[in-house]
Write a protein that holds these residues in place. Sequence first.
Motif, PDB file in Angstrom:
ATOM      1  N   VAL A  75      -3.999  -3.652  11.878  1.00  0.00           N
ATOM      2  CA  VAL A  75      -3.436  -2.463  12.529  1.00  0.00           C
ATOM      3  C   VAL A  75      -2.135  -2.045  11.847  1.00  0.00           C
ATOM      4  O   VAL A  75      -1.917  -0.863  11.550  1.00  0.00           O
ATOM      5  CB  VAL A  75      -3.187  -2.738  14.031  1.00  0.00           C
ATOM      6  N   LEU A  76      -1.261  -3.005  11.583  1.00  0.00           N
ATOM      7  CA  LEU A  76       0.008  -2.692  10.926  1.00  0.00           C
ATOM      8  C   LEU A  76      -0.207  -2.124   9.532  1.00  0.00           C
ATOM      9  O   LEU A  76       0.510  -1.221   9.096  1.00  0.00           O
ATOM     10  CB  LEU A  76       0.895  -3.932  10.884  1.00  0.00           C
ATOM     11  N   SER A  77      -1.196  -2.660   8.817  1.00  0.00           N
ATOM     12  CA  SER A  77      -1.512  -2.128   7.488  1.00  0.00           C
ATOM     13  C   SER A  77      -2.056  -0.707   7.575  1.00  0.00           C
ATOM     14  O   SER A  77      -1.770   0.144   6.715  1.00  0.00           O
ATOM     15  CB  SER A  77      -2.534  -3.034   6.790  1.00  0.00           C
ATOM     16  N   MET A  78      -2.839  -0.443   8.620  1.00  0.00           N
ATOM     17  CA  MET A  78      -3.353   0.914   8.818  1.00  0.00           C
ATOM     18  C   MET A  78      -2.228   1.889   9.127  1.00  0.00           C
ATOM     19  O   MET A  78      -2.180   3.010   8.610  1.00  0.00           O
ATOM     20  CB  MET A  78      -4.374   0.924   9.960  1.00  0.00           C
ATOM     21  N   LEU A  79      -1.302   1.465   9.976  1.00  0.00           N
ATOM     22  CA  LEU A  79      -0.199   2.343  10.363  1.00  0.00           C
ATOM     23  C   LEU A  79       0.704   2.667   9.174  1.00  0.00           C
ATOM     24  O   LEU A  79       1.250   3.772   9.085  1.00  0.00           O
ATOM     25  CB  LEU A  79       0.624   1.699  11.486  1.00  0.00           C
ATOM     26  N   SER A  80       0.880   1.699   8.292  1.00  0.00           N
ATOM     27  CA  SER A  80       1.757   1.917   7.132  1.00  0.00           C
ATOM     28  C   SER A  80       1.024   2.551   5.961  1.00  0.00           C
ATOM     29  O   SER A  80       1.598   2.705   4.884  1.00  0.00           O
ATOM     30  CB  SER A  80       2.372   0.582   6.701  1.00  0.00           C
ATOM     31  N   SER A  81      -0.275   2.873   6.164  1.00  0.00           N
ATOM     32  CA  SER A  81      -1.130   3.504   5.133  1.00  0.00           C
ATOM     33  C   SER A  81      -1.439   2.563   3.968  1.00  0.00           C
ATOM     34  O   SER A  81      -1.889   3.018   2.915  1.00  0.00           O
ATOM     35  CB  SER A  81      -0.488   4.797   4.595  1.00  0.00           C
ATOM     36  N   GLU A  82      -1.186   1.262   4.130  1.00  0.00           N
ATOM     37  CA  GLU A  82      -1.614   0.302   3.114  1.00  0.00           C
ATOM     38  C   GLU A  82      -3.138   0.271   3.022  1.00  0.00           C
ATOM     39  O   GLU A  82      -3.699   0.033   1.971  1.00  0.00           O
ATOM     40  CB  GLU A  82      -1.075  -1.087   3.440  1.00  0.00           C
ATOM     41  N   ILE A  83      -3.782   0.490   4.161  1.00  0.00           N
ATOM     42  CA  ILE A  83      -5.236   0.686   4.180  1.00  0.00           C
ATOM     43  C   ILE A  83      -5.455   2.184   4.288  1.00  0.00           C
ATOM     44  O   ILE A  83      -5.174   2.796   5.320  1.00  0.00           O
ATOM     45  CB  ILE A  83      -5.888  -0.062   5.351  1.00  0.00           C
ATOM     46  N   ALA A  84      -5.922   2.792   3.230  1.00  0.00           N
ATOM     47  CA  ALA A  84      -6.001   4.246   3.171  1.00  0.00           C
ATOM     48  C   ALA A  84      -7.171   4.790   3.976  1.00  0.00           C
ATOM     49  O   ALA A  84      -7.039   5.783   4.686  1.00  0.00           O
ATOM     50  CB  ALA A  84      -6.105   4.694   1.713  1.00  0.00           C
ATOM     51  N   HIS A  85      -8.336   4.148   3.853  1.00  0.00           N
ATOM     52  CA  HIS A  85      -9.543   4.664   4.501  1.00  0.00           C
ATOM     53  C   HIS A  85      -9.735   3.970   5.849  1.00  0.00           C
ATOM     54  O   HIS A  85      -9.820   2.745   5.920  1.00  0.00           O
ATOM     55  CB  HIS A  85     -10.765   4.439   3.617  1.00  0.00           C
ATOM     56  N   LEU A  86      -9.807   4.755   6.907  1.00  0.00           N
ATOM     57  CA  LEU A  86     -10.010   4.217   8.249  1.00  0.00           C
ATOM     58  C   LEU A  86     -11.447   4.463   8.685  1.00  0.00           C
ATOM     59  O   LEU A  86     -11.966   5.581   8.535  1.00  0.00           O
ATOM     60  CB  LEU A  86      -9.052   4.866   9.243  1.00  0.00           C
ATOM     61  N   PRO A  87     -12.116   3.460   9.251  1.00  0.00           N
ATOM     62  CA  PRO A  87     -13.486   3.668   9.737  1.00  0.00           C
ATOM     63  C   PRO A  87     -13.477   4.577  10.961  1.00  0.00           C
ATOM     64  O   PRO A  87     -12.473   4.666  11.682  1.00  0.00           O
ATOM     65  CB  PRO A  87     -13.939   2.250  10.109  1.00  0.00           C
ATOM     66  N   PRO A  88     -14.574   5.266  11.232  1.00  0.00           N
ATOM     67  CA  PRO A  88     -14.634   6.117  12.437  1.00  0.00           C
ATOM     68  C   PRO A  88     -14.627   5.239  13.695  1.00  0.00           C
ATOM     69  O   PRO A  88     -15.273   4.190  13.723  1.00  0.00           O
ATOM     70  CB  PRO A  88     -15.952   6.873  12.282  1.00  0.00           C
ATOM     71  N   PRO A  89     -13.900   5.644  14.733  1.00  0.00           N
ATOM     72  CA  PRO A  89     -13.881   4.834  15.954  1.00  0.00           C
ATOM     73  C   PRO A  89     -15.152   5.018  16.765  1.00  0.00           C
ATOM     74  O   PRO A  89     -15.844   6.036  16.647  1.00  0.00           O
ATOM     75  CB  PRO A  89     -12.665   5.383  16.708  1.00  0.00           C
ATOM     76  N   LYS A  90     -15.444   4.014  17.580  1.00  0.00           N
ATOM     77  CA  LYS A  90     -16.552   4.114  18.522  1.00  0.00           C
ATOM     78  C   LYS A  90     -16.002   4.453  19.901  1.00  0.00           C
ATOM     79  O   LYS A  90     -14.824   4.281  20.171  1.00  0.00           O
ATOM     80  CB  LYS A  90     -17.341   2.788  18.571  1.00  0.00           C
ATOM     81  N   GLN A  91     -16.888   4.891  20.773  1.00  0.00           N
ATOM     82  CA  GLN A  91     -16.465   5.337  22.102  1.00  0.00           C
ATOM     83  C   GLN A  91     -15.768   4.224  22.864  1.00  0.00           C
ATOM     84  O   GLN A  91     -16.260   3.108  22.961  1.00  0.00           O
ATOM     85  CB  GLN A  91     -17.687   5.811  22.899  1.00  0.00           C
TER      86      GLN A  91
END
Length: 822
Positions: free
Chosen positions: A771-787
């Motif tokens: 999550v922290l890597s996603m927030l800092s854009s270290e992980i550029a591609h985010l998977p689509p969320p599920k319901q």
Amino acid sequence: MEIISLKSVTALLLSLSVICFGFCTAIDTMTSTRFIEDPETLVSNGSAFKLGFFSLADSNNRYVGIWYSTPSLSTVIWVANRDKPLNDSSGTVTISEDEIVWSSNVSNATSNSSAQLLDSGNLVLRDNRGSITWESIQHPSHSLLSKMKISTDTNTGEKVVLTSWKSPSDPSIGSLSAGINPLSIPQLFIWNGSQPYWRSGPWDGQIFIGIPDMNSVLHNGFQVVDDKEGTVYATFSVANSSIFLYYVLTPQGTLVETYREYGKEEWEVTWRSNNSECDVYGTCGAFGICNSGNSPICSCLRGYEPKYIEEWSRGNWTSGCVRKTPLQCERTNSSGQQGKLDGFFRLTTVKVPDFADWSLAPEDECREECLKNCSCMAYSYCSGIGCMSWSGNLIDLGKFTQGGADLYIRLAHSELDKKRDMKAIISVTIVIGTIAIGICTYFSWRWRRKQTVKDKSKEILLSDRGDAYQIYDMNRLGDNANQVKFQELPLLALEKLATATNNFDEANKLGQGGFGPVYRGKLPGGQEIAVKRLSRASAQGLEEFMNEVMVISKIQHRNLVRLLGCCIEGDEKMLIYECMPNKSLDTFLFDPLKRESLDWRRRFSIIEGIGRGLLYLHRDSRLRIIHRDLKASNILLDENLNAKISDFGMARIFGGNQDQANTKRVVGTYGYMSPEYAMEGRFSEKSDVFSFGVLLLESISGRRNTSFQYDEQYLSLLGYAWTLWCEHNIEELIDETIAEARFQEEISRCIHVGLLCVQESAKDRPSISTVLSMLSSEIAHLPPPKQPPFLEKQIAIDTESSQPRQNESSSNQVTVTIIQGR
């Protein structure tokens, strides 16, 4: 009368508008050939009201409405095209049959019809014979003016109600409405969707007896009328023409009386329907009574006790109370046993419950009628109304200092008052007993101070250089108790803490949680502290207290609140923390004024701080800790608004190779608990990630997750966010105070991460490090969320307990404990 765009107006009409411009702006009447263009206005004959185009805040939307001429647009009282604004200043108001943006839906309007704005604020449409075919006061928006009516047709159920704006800058129809409920005895109601939000109490012919100050405030000819044809309506009139007065239903659901004298610029608020939590419908549940002057505000009626003691002690009162002793008639019906007759206990100056049954019985027969009916729970007799009785749950009771009515509660004989001499005996016994207990307690305390630890394998000693001692059984602390040494944690004396907090003065009280109150204090050396004092009424006890000491005494991180010591003397149990001057995140985030100080940069910093604190708990500390009660009120803010996670009373320590655990004792807070934990008692790191996701979405929207629970369309913030995501309209979720274009991409990314955190399946949620890597854009591609979960139905945690009511200020504070997981 219709509002049309200029695209459909002919050149001839344009030229006519130019020719008559000089006098059109000063007239009060329109015809098919005399119309107004934006920004022209109609002005009533006495110049009290204007009709024209207006915009709100920074919006470019244009609306047609009526407002008081003085002093400003803050007094808009009627809007025509509430849900269909124009997006430019090319609008025209005319009587026509061209392209329609909004219409009064009058079928017999002709070229000879006219529309006039009256000094009463009423816009009337007349035919060529002068007869009124339509008028705006019969179609109110959010304001009630003199001689305007809100009504209910008892034959058809059709209502004329006030409907709130969505926000102060958006006049479209909101979820709140106000109207008259004529069933049994007429009452005013404010509804949130279909759920009651506020109630005036019954009408006695002169006042609503549930509004204690109505005699002194609402004195301007307010009346409720039954026209004998099936319509019941409420209206008011102002006798003094130099006084302007009207009522407005705010977007928050408060009915406000606003007043101004002729010649003065400022409007004054002279009455509000909602002044405290006690004004919210059913705050204390069935058989509970609310008193805003008490702390806590809710208590059970005499002869009743909380249905769920633990929920009650945590401030979740909506589950209500149940009778302690069966009534005599109930005992007779069930077992044939006879006993002393039931009686009535008198409550004075109260707001009587909802759902009253009414009869013509005189006062002396009202009591007997109730006593003969085993299902009758209470009765009241009020001049102007007559005999009222209640045969079901007593809901929405309030205690006033003045006004209201007398209510007689039916009780078993054993619950009624005893004789005065018995009271005197009891009083003397209490005094003597208190003195004796005090003496015994003193000597017992002196004896306990001299004891030493005799079985170190089962006991643990907390000490502070010999000042005080307390022994606890290690077996009560769980399997992980041996992982922490408590001897190094300072134990502060009660006397020292009493001095530091000025004897726990209310002025030093920082807040109140499920554990108990928290006080600000200052030690002799000048160090500021926060003292968390276990309330004797708290459902949390020794286990949670020692659990928090055990968990947090040996972990330190900049985003975790620091435990400085504890105090254990007699019945007193206290934890001493570093002082957080800005209190908790919820005091900023959900306050309409304070949240403006939380710009996006500050909110993102707080989000990151919470994430780093969780990462330390889950991965970096020598103990793997699952918090289990992560919520906005447990995020404290220091002087620089840095986030610090607090309240580890519910936390659990995992072994080195342990990924998840099960419990039969589900603890946490409605709105923040993951589905696998709430439904099955399974918790893991991913449970905390779910709570973090809710926090993230709350931080972006500025709204509590549970603020939607009475919304007919959405059950939670998660449902609202998911709908907007699916509609590619996620900008609607963003708090307007942080909605700057330069942050749009970053905020949208955070919403995406939040939805990934609250996915229904734990395995689909990312770890907090990811999550922290996603927030800092270290992980550029985010998977689509599920319901996410909890979109179509409430969590079936306890079929007998009711969900806490909306209180945009309290729902997230309700901590749920001792719920059996399946």
